[in-house]
Design an enzyme around this catalytic site. Sequence first.
Site, PDB file in Angstrom:
ATOM      1  N   ASN A   1      -7.790  -2.313  14.267  1.00 31.30           N
ATOM      2  CA  ASN A   1      -9.190  -2.647  13.948  1.00 31.30           C
ATOM      3  C   ASN A   1      -9.286  -3.886  13.050  1.00 31.30           C
ATOM      4  OD1 ASN A   1      -8.301  -1.676  11.520  1.00 31.30           O
ATOM      5  ND2 ASN A   1      -9.783  -0.012  11.351  1.00 31.30           N
TER       6      ASN A   1
ATOM      7  N   GLU B   1      -9.780  -1.709   5.279  1.00 29.00           N
ATOM      8  CA  GLU B   1     -10.493  -1.395   6.510  1.00 29.00           C
ATOM      9  C   GLU B   1     -11.711  -2.310   6.670  1.00 29.00           C
ATOM     10  OE1 GLU B   1      -9.121   0.488   8.559  1.00 29.00           O
ATOM     11  OE2 GLU B   1      -8.377   2.363   7.701  1.00 29.00           O
TER      12      GLU B   1
ATOM     13  N   HIS C   1      -7.429  -4.445  10.312  1.00 27.21           N
ATOM     14  CA  HIS C   1      -7.142  -4.254   8.879  1.00 27.21           C
ATOM     15  C   HIS C   1      -5.828  -4.907   8.477  1.00 27.21           C
ATOM     16  CE1 HIS C   1      -5.128  -0.075   9.635  1.00 27.21           C
ATOM     17  NE2 HIS C   1      -4.183  -0.881   9.242  1.00 27.21           N
TER      18      HIS C   1
ATOM     19  N   ASP D   1       0.829  -1.211   0.000  1.00 32.99           N
ATOM     20  CA  ASP D   1       0.000   0.000   0.000  1.00 32.99           C
ATOM     21  C   ASP D   1       0.859   1.254   0.000  1.00 32.99           C
ATOM     22  OD1 ASP D   1       0.944  -0.344   2.592  1.00 32.99           O
ATOM     23  OD2 ASP D   1      -1.013  -0.589   3.507  1.00 32.99           O
TER      24      ASP D   1
HETATM   25  C1  GLP Z   1      -0.774   0.774   8.645  1.00 30.69           C
HETATM   26  C2  GLP Z   1      -0.371  -0.049   7.428  1.00 30.69           C
HETATM   27  C3  GLP Z   1      -0.545  -1.514   7.672  1.00 30.69           C
HETATM   28  C4  GLP Z   1       0.092  -1.875   8.994  1.00 30.69           C
HETATM   29  C5  GLP Z   1      -0.603  -1.177  10.118  1.00 30.69           C
HETATM   30  C6  GLP Z   1      -0.031  -1.505  11.486  1.00 30.69           C
HETATM   31  O1  GLP Z   1      -2.120   1.064   8.668  1.00 30.69           O
HETATM   32  N1  GLP Z   1      -1.056   0.299   6.233  1.00 30.69           N
HETATM   33  O2  GLP Z   1       0.013  -2.235   6.592  1.00 30.69           O
HETATM   34  O3  GLP Z   1       0.018  -3.253   9.191  1.00 30.69           O
HETATM   35  O4  GLP Z   1      -0.456   0.215   9.897  1.00 30.69           O
HETATM   36  O5  GLP Z   1       1.074  -0.700  11.755  1.00 30.69           O
HETATM   37  P1  GLP Z   1       2.133  -0.998  12.870  1.00 30.69           P
HETATM   38  O6  GLP Z   1       2.935  -2.144  12.402  1.00 30.69           O
HETATM   39  O7  GLP Z   1       2.956   0.256  12.968  1.00 30.69           O
HETATM   40  O8  GLP Z   1       1.390  -1.291  14.120  1.00 30.69           O
END
Ligand code: GLP
Length: 233
Positions: free
Chosen positions: A128, A135, A130, A62
């Site tokens: 949440n 989402e 995702h 992404d």
């Molecule tokens: C973002 C990214 C996700 C990631 C998530 C969790 O929203 N788009 O790909 O998994 O954050 O982030 P973190 O690893 O910093 O908790």
Amino acid sequence: MNVQIVSDKQAGGQAGFKIFQQAISQGAKVLGLATGSTPVTIYDQLVASDLDFSQLTSVNLDEYVGLAADHPQSYHYFMQHHLFDRKPFAQSYVPDGSNLDATAATQQYDQIIADHPIDLQLLGLGQNGHIGFNEPGTDPKSTTHKVALTDSTIAANARFFDDADEVPRYAYSMGIGSILQAKEILIVAYGEAKAAAVAAMLQGPVTPDVPASYLQTHPNVQVILDDAAASQL
Ligand code: GLP
């Protein structure tokens, strides 16, 4: 799903590294990569290793819409800094956040994924539930699409920006359907804040309310958790 519980992020990095090493030794040519804080210890292990990515391809999950590749908060920039500068791939793809034509940007990325089927896809987990930026409510058959980020995701990602107002409101993300096409998936989660999402992913119903729950339908998923993320199992 095959669940490993480790003591902390460092041990998770080593466990994740082993999964990458094994996939590559078994012939993986295309690695699906992720951003966020979770993959960093795996990337540190990959950088420190003698693995050679110069014949491999990477495809990222992404990117924020509206951030150019050289913006310090873009996912392009994150990947460059944490991995690509030190372990270059033959080709590295990240959705083009600077292309504001969503139809063109997402179709182009679907073609890239079709041309480079992913052998091992790394995922973090949103609080949440995702995955990527899919989402709650996302169609499980979705391919790459433009996403309006939820307030909780904007709040969770605000720590990387000077101000919550600077967090982009939209992203391009591989869809749940795109992710499920990968031959093998590795999802990693650390910390208490992920515990409820982890329990819903592994033990709850398969539902659009928890995008990660669709991983239950995939035949080859590795899960790495620390004790805190596993605390509601
Ligand atoms: C973002 C990214 C996700 C990631 C998530 C969790 O929203 N788009 O790909 O998994 O954050 O982030 P973190 O690893 O910093 O908790």
